[in-house]
Design a protein around this motif. Structure first.
Motif, PDB file in Angstrom:
ATOM      1  N   ASP A  69      -7.221  -4.567  11.452  1.00  0.00           N
ATOM      2  CA  ASP A  69      -6.200  -5.434  11.805  1.00  0.00           C
ATOM      3  C   ASP A  69      -5.966  -6.519  10.710  1.00  0.00           C
ATOM      4  O   ASP A  69      -4.950  -7.176  10.376  1.00  0.00           O
ATOM      5  N   PHE A  70      -7.105  -6.990  10.232  1.00  0.00           N
ATOM      6  CA  PHE A  70      -7.225  -7.984   9.302  1.00  0.00           C
ATOM      7  C   PHE A  70      -8.154  -7.575   8.113  1.00  0.00           C
ATOM      8  O   PHE A  70      -9.002  -6.969   8.209  1.00  0.00           O
ATOM      9  N   LEU A  88     -12.348 -16.255  12.411  1.00  0.00           N
ATOM     10  CA  LEU A  88     -11.752 -15.230  12.709  1.00  0.00           C
ATOM     11  C   LEU A  88     -11.795 -14.881  14.289  1.00  0.00           C
ATOM     12  O   LEU A  88     -11.146 -14.727  15.039  1.00  0.00           O
ATOM     13  N   LEU A  89     -13.120 -14.609  14.517  1.00  0.00           N
ATOM     14  CA  LEU A  89     -13.961 -14.227  15.903  1.00  0.00           C
ATOM     15  C   LEU A  89     -13.565 -15.180  16.749  1.00  0.00           C
ATOM     16  O   LEU A  89     -13.310 -15.112  17.894  1.00  0.00           O
ATOM     17  N   LEU A  90     -13.888 -16.738  16.403  1.00  0.00           N
ATOM     18  CA  LEU A  90     -13.538 -17.709  17.276  1.00  0.00           C
ATOM     19  C   LEU A  90     -12.122 -17.566  17.880  1.00  0.00           C
ATOM     20  O   LEU A  90     -11.699 -17.889  18.942  1.00  0.00           O
ATOM     21  N   TRP A 131      -7.917 -16.331  21.977  1.00  0.00           N
ATOM     22  CA  TRP A 131      -6.691 -15.774  22.598  1.00  0.00           C
ATOM     23  C   TRP A 131      -7.001 -14.761  23.605  1.00  0.00           C
ATOM     24  O   TRP A 131      -6.245 -14.649  24.495  1.00  0.00           O
ATOM     25  N   ASN A 132      -8.044 -13.769  23.367  1.00  0.00           N
ATOM     26  CA  ASN A 132      -8.469 -12.658  24.192  1.00  0.00           C
ATOM     27  C   ASN A 132      -8.826 -13.582  25.324  1.00  0.00           C
ATOM     28  O   ASN A 132      -8.234 -12.840  26.880  1.00  0.00           O
ATOM     29  N   TYR A 133      -9.630 -14.440  25.553  1.00  0.00           N
ATOM     30  CA  TYR A 133     -10.071 -15.198  26.841  1.00  0.00           C
ATOM     31  C   TYR A 133      -8.840 -15.526  27.605  1.00  0.00           C
ATOM     32  O   TYR A 133      -8.753 -15.631  28.614  1.00  0.00           O
TER      33      TYR A 133
END
Length: 66
Positions: free
Chosen positions: A4-5, A16-18, A23-25
């Protein structure tokens, strides 16, 4: 498989992970709240639909009908 990226350097991976982890959380939290709300509405609907039937049965027994 495509990702995706695309990153030019691994130093961007932490941000990116943060960001996407946050957003997922949030999405999972909203999903949990929505499920609680939906189940509460279904249970209240069930309670209110059974209650009139139970009251009718009580009236029949009280007044000796049927």
């Amino acid at each position: 498989m495509a990702s995706d990226f695309a990153m030019g350097q691994f130093r961007f991976l932490k941000r990116l992970l943060l960001v996407h982890g946050h957003w997922n959380y949030q999405r999972v939290g909203y999903l949990v709240l929505y499920n609680f709300y939906r189940n509460a509405v279904f249970e209240l609907r069930l309670f209110w639909s059974i209650r009139p039937v139970a009251l009718c049965i009580d009236y029949f027994q009280i007044f000796g009908l049927k």
